[in-house]
Design a protein around this motif. Structure first.
Motif, PDB file in Angstrom:
ATOM      1  N   THR A  47      -7.603  -1.514   8.254  1.00  0.00           N
ATOM      2  CA  THR A  47      -6.194  -1.100   8.155  1.00  0.00           C
ATOM      3  C   THR A  47      -5.490  -1.195   9.498  1.00  0.00           C
ATOM      4  OG1 THR A  47      -6.706   0.389   6.324  1.00  0.00           O
ATOM      5  CG2 THR A  47      -4.655   0.785   7.514  1.00  0.00           C
ATOM      6  N   ARG A  48      -4.276  -1.714   9.473  1.00  0.00           N
ATOM      7  CA  ARG A  48      -3.474  -1.774  10.694  1.00  0.00           C
ATOM      8  C   ARG A  48      -2.031  -1.387  10.390  1.00  0.00           C
ATOM      9  NH1 ARG A  48      -0.899  -7.003  12.065  1.00  0.00           N
ATOM     10  NH2 ARG A  48      -0.811  -8.314  10.187  1.00  0.00           N
ATOM     11  N   ARG A  49      -1.355  -0.918  11.421  1.00  0.00           N
ATOM     12  CA  ARG A  49       0.041  -0.532  11.282  1.00  0.00           C
ATOM     13  C   ARG A  49       0.920  -1.613  11.890  1.00  0.00           C
ATOM     14  NH1 ARG A  49       2.658   5.431  12.718  1.00  0.00           N
ATOM     15  NH2 ARG A  49       4.460   5.219  11.307  1.00  0.00           N
ATOM     16  N   LEU A  50       1.926  -2.027  11.143  1.00  0.00           N
ATOM     17  CA  LEU A  50       2.811  -3.094  11.568  1.00  0.00           C
ATOM     18  C   LEU A  50       3.932  -2.549  12.455  1.00  0.00           C
ATOM     19  CD1 LEU A  50       3.043  -5.025   8.172  1.00  0.00           C
ATOM     20  CD2 LEU A  50       1.435  -5.349  10.054  1.00  0.00           C
ATOM     21  N   PRO A  51       4.637  -3.408  13.168  1.00  0.00           N
ATOM     22  CA  PRO A  51       5.723  -2.946  14.057  1.00  0.00           C
ATOM     23  C   PRO A  51       6.816  -2.160  13.346  1.00  0.00           C
ATOM     24  CG  PRO A  51       5.111  -5.198  14.598  1.00  0.00           C
ATOM     25  CD  PRO A  51       4.357  -4.857  13.358  1.00  0.00           C
ATOM     26  N   ASP A  52       7.051  -2.439  12.045  1.00  0.00           N
ATOM     27  CA  ASP A  52       8.095  -1.705  11.319  1.00  0.00           C
ATOM     28  C   ASP A  52       7.607  -0.349  10.824  1.00  0.00           C
ATOM     29  OD1 ASP A  52       6.398  -2.385   9.269  1.00  0.00           O
ATOM     30  OD2 ASP A  52       7.875  -3.490   8.093  1.00  0.00           O
ATOM     31  N   GLY A  53       6.361   0.016  11.132  1.00  0.00           N
ATOM     32  CA  GLY A  53       5.841   1.328  10.759  1.00  0.00           C
ATOM     33  C   GLY A  53       5.010   1.345   9.495  1.00  0.00           C
ATOM     34  N   ARG A  54       5.084   0.280   8.701  1.00  0.00           N
ATOM     35  CA  ARG A  54       4.303   0.245   7.466  1.00  0.00           C
ATOM     36  C   ARG A  54       2.840  -0.088   7.748  1.00  0.00           C
ATOM     37  NH1 ARG A  54       7.345  -3.365   3.091  1.00  0.00           N
ATOM     38  NH2 ARG A  54       7.468  -4.822   4.854  1.00  0.00           N
TER      39      ARG A  54
END
Length: 287
Positions: A74-81
């Motif tokens: 799991t990773r978090r994207l720059p837009d927060g999702r």
């Protein structure tokens, strides 16, 4: 029960119950009492009925696999999702058969139903338009191995104040090899609170607030290399019978066995990641 023994005015009353005889009333004279228990099993069962089961904290091997995969991938994207991965079994490629023909047949049945009900057809089209406009599904012409097509149908909720109709994607539909996508997926540990525990905790407080996470599942992205496992068939112009188009769902969605775990686990991850910025909100999400 029917047994009732009364003495003088200064003596208690003896009442027969399913748990034995009980005494009640004023006591102004010395009494000699003895206690006799005939059915200790009945008394034990009485208390066990109301006992709250304590959930086991030990995970099964399959649940541990889901947790480790989530932490690793799991990773978090720059837009927060967040972007997650379905916890598929190791052998899923060999056991996942063909599914497009069955999904097409199911869609034609759905189409006939929509043609007979213009109101349902308009609601269904509106839902699918929103799905595409928000980027939750995209048209896809690329061919890959081990694709999975999900039949879908509409669930209409008259009492809903937001979305009256919701399309449900059936990941339990069997493929040509007799196995569905859900059959080839691990479930993950149950992270929802026990309903008995919640109800008892609510009694502590004078006021209770409830809230809903809007489009909770659809806020969580699925990794792109797994999106071909969430393909659907749709055509917008039912009257002119346009060719069937293929779409792939870009987010986790209703009907997937592992989705409740992925959604709740992501909620926990969000609380952990942002607890320094929003400590009160994080506490609510974690409790």
């Amino acid at each position: 029960m029917s047994g009732l023994i009364k003495g003088s005015e200064n003596q208690p009353i003896a009442q027969q119950t399913k748990l034995g005889w009980i005494l009640s009333g004023p006591v102004q004279s010395p009494l000699q009492c003895s206690v006799e228990i005939n059915n200790i099993e009945d008394i034990s069962a009485y208390w066990e009925v109301g006992e709250i089961a304590i959930a086991s904290i030990a995970m099964t091997r399959e649940e541990q696999f889901c947790e480790e995969l989530y932490v690793k991938i799991t990773r978090r994207l720059p837009d927060g999702r967040y972007e997650v991965r379905l916890p598929l079994k190791n052998s899923f490629e060999n056991e996942l058969g063909q599914s497009k023909a069955w999904a097409a047949a199911q869609f034609k049945q759905l189409e006939s139903r929509l043609m007979r009900n213009p109101h349902l057809r308009d609601s269904y089209q509106k839902f699918m338009h929103e799905y595409a406009d928000l980027g939750h599904m995209i048209e896809c012409k690329e061919r890959k191995e081990h694709m999975c097509y999900l039949p879908h149908h509409g669930v209409y909720r008259e009492e809903s104040t937001t979305t009256k109709l919701c399309a449900v994607f059936n990941a339990s539909s069997p493929t040509s090899k007799g196995k569905s996508l859900n059959d080839l997926m691990e479930c993950g540990p149950k992270l929802q609170k026990d309903i008995q525990d919640l109800l008892l905790r609510w009694r502590i407080y004078q006021y209770i607030y409830t809230a809903d996470c809007e489009k909770m599942y659809r806020c969580i992205l699925l990794q792109e290399d797994q999106q071909h496992l969430q393909k659907i068939l749709w055509r917008d112009n039912l009257v002119d019978m346009d060719r069937l188009k293929e779409y792939q769902l870009c987010t986790i969605t209703y009907g997937m066995k592992a989705v409740p775990f992925l959604a709740m686990r992501t909620m926990q991850e969000l609380a952990c990641d942002d607890k320094e910025k929003y400590p009160l909100a994080a506490e609510v999400l974690q409790c």
